[in-house]
Design a protein around this motif. Structure first.
Motif, short mmCIF file in Angstrom:
data_model
loop_
_atom_site.label_atom_id
_atom_site.label_comp_id
_atom_site.label_asym_id
_atom_site.label_seq_id
_atom_site.Cartn_x
_atom_site.Cartn_y
_atom_site.Cartn_z
N GLY A 182 0.84 -1.20 0.00
CA GLY A 182 0.00 0.00 0.00
C GLY A 182 0.87 1.24 0.00
N ASP A 183 0.23 2.40 0.23
CA ASP A 183 0.94 3.69 0.15
C ASP A 183 1.78 4.01 1.38
N ASN A 184 1.41 3.48 2.56
CA ASN A 184 2.03 3.91 3.80
C ASN A 184 2.64 2.75 4.58
N ALA A 185 2.83 1.60 3.94
CA ALA A 185 3.33 0.44 4.67
C ALA A 185 4.30 -0.35 3.80
N ALA A 186 5.07 -1.20 4.46
CA ALA A 186 5.99 -2.10 3.78
C ALA A 186 6.12 -3.36 4.61
N ILE A 187 6.53 -4.43 3.93
CA ILE A 187 6.72 -5.72 4.60
C ILE A 187 8.14 -6.20 4.33
N LYS A 188 8.81 -6.63 5.40
CA LYS A 188 10.11 -7.31 5.29
C LYS A 188 9.80 -8.79 5.53
N HIS A 189 9.84 -9.58 4.45
CA HIS A 189 9.53 -11.00 4.54
C HIS A 189 10.69 -11.74 5.20
N LEU A 190 10.37 -12.65 6.13
CA LEU A 190 11.39 -13.37 6.88
C LEU A 190 11.35 -14.88 6.66
N ALA A 191 10.16 -15.45 6.43
CA ALA A 191 10.06 -16.90 6.26
C ALA A 191 8.78 -17.26 5.52
N PHE A 192 8.88 -18.32 4.69
CA PHE A 192 7.73 -18.90 3.99
C PHE A 192 7.76 -20.41 4.21
N ASP A 193 6.70 -20.95 4.75
CA ASP A 193 6.57 -22.40 4.95
C ASP A 193 5.34 -22.87 4.20
N LEU A 206 5.90 -6.08 9.62
CA LEU A 206 5.01 -5.11 8.99
C LEU A 206 5.38 -3.74 9.52
N TRP A 207 5.64 -2.81 8.62
CA TRP A 207 6.00 -1.44 8.99
C TRP A 207 4.95 -0.49 8.41
N ILE A 208 4.18 0.11 9.27
CA ILE A 208 3.29 1.20 8.87
C ILE A 208 4.07 2.46 9.22
N LYS A 209 4.40 3.28 8.22
CA LYS A 209 5.42 4.31 8.34
C LYS A 209 4.98 5.56 9.09
N SER A 210 3.70 5.78 9.22
CA SER A 210 3.17 6.95 9.93
C SER A 210 1.74 6.59 10.32
N PRO A 211 1.03 7.48 11.02
CA PRO A 211 -0.34 7.12 11.40
C PRO A 211 -1.12 6.60 10.19
N GLY A 212 -1.79 5.48 10.40
CA GLY A 212 -2.52 4.88 9.29
C GLY A 212 -3.22 3.60 9.70
N SER A 270 3.41 2.13 18.13
CA SER A 270 2.27 1.54 18.82
C SER A 270 1.20 1.16 17.80
N VAL A 271 0.34 0.24 18.22
CA VAL A 271 -0.72 -0.25 17.35
C VAL A 271 -1.92 -0.65 18.20
N ARG A 272 -3.09 -0.60 17.57
CA ARG A 272 -4.32 -1.04 18.23
C ARG A 272 -5.26 -1.55 17.16
N TYR A 273 -6.37 -2.13 17.60
CA TYR A 273 -7.45 -2.51 16.71
C TYR A 273 -8.65 -1.65 17.06
N LEU A 274 -9.37 -1.22 16.06
CA LEU A 274 -10.57 -0.43 16.32
C LEU A 274 -11.56 -1.20 17.18
N GLU A 275 -11.56 -2.51 17.05
CA GLU A 275 -12.54 -3.35 17.72
C GLU A 275 -12.22 -3.64 19.19
N LEU A 308 -6.56 -2.96 11.93
CA LEU A 308 -5.31 -2.57 12.57
C LEU A 308 -5.03 -1.09 12.30
N VAL A 309 -4.72 -0.36 13.38
CA VAL A 309 -4.50 1.10 13.29
C VAL A 309 -3.27 1.48 14.10
N THR A 310 -2.49 2.41 13.58
CA THR A 310 -1.47 3.05 14.38
C THR A 310 -1.74 4.56 14.39
N ASP A 311 -1.75 5.12 15.59
CA ASP A 311 -1.90 6.56 15.77
C ASP A 311 -0.56 7.22 16.10
N HIS A 312 0.46 6.40 16.25
CA HIS A 312 1.79 6.88 16.63
C HIS A 312 2.37 7.74 15.51
#
Length: 171
Positions: free
Chosen positions: A42-53, A63-69, A88-93, A114-118
């Motif tokens: 997406g526009d505001n996130a990136a993934i560093k893959h570590l393992a596939f089984d 998972l890196w969300i780069k700013s509030p999103g 930090s991270v939270r879930y709306l639910e 999943l939301v980050t307000d940080h």
């Protein structure tokens, strides 16, 4: 229980099934920070893959969300274990917020957003089993992401950017 030994040497432990382990066992893997690129998610996130089984439909990443999103509403079809590394991270639910060192355990069938307000976003280490189904804001199904989706996400990015595919990620 007694304290573990403190010898600073390799200890050859007896093994009853050494032949079977030699024939069928798989050695552990090591992936350094430089061994896997940050792949846009997406526009505001990136993934560093570590393992596939592929045998267990299990995958691991940061998972890196780069700013509030937000990472949209999704449902897990397997167990997810995450550790908040930064931000930090939270879930709306739910009514909790995970900060660095916060442990998140999700069970199959749970749906959340999943939301980050940080201000600096969040980095989450995850060990995920099974598929993740994504939905839009009207609960319309969008896409299923399983180990095959994550492999394609990683390998497509590597091919497009001339990055060698790291076989150490495949367990």
């Amino acid at each position: 229980m007694t304290a573990p030994g403190s010898a600073y040497k390799i200890v050859n432990v007896p093994e009853l099934y050494a032949d079977e382990i030699q024939r069928y066992g798989v050695e552990g893997k090591f992936v350094s920070d430089e061994d896997s690129p940050w792949v846009p998610f997406g526009d505001n996130a990136a993934i560093k893959h570590l393992a596939f089984d592929v045998r267990n439909n299990t995958f691991s990443n940061i998972l890196w969300i780069k700013s509030p999103g937000v990472i949209g509403t999704h449902k897990h079809r397997g167990t997810v274990v995450m550790l908040c590394l930064e931000g930090s991270v939270r879930y709306l639910e739910y009514d909790w917020v995970a900060g660095p060192g916060g442990f998140i355990y999700e069970t199959p069938g749970q749906t959340h957003t999943l939301v980050t307000d940080h201000p600096d976003g969040v980095k989450l280490f995850g060990w995920l089993n099974g598929a993740i189904e994504f939905y839009d804001e009207d609960a319309n199904f969008l896409e299923t992401c399983d180990v095959w989706w994550y492999i394609n996400h990683y390998e497509s990015y590597c091919r497009e950017h001339g990055i060698p595919i790291n076989k150490e990620l495949y367990i």
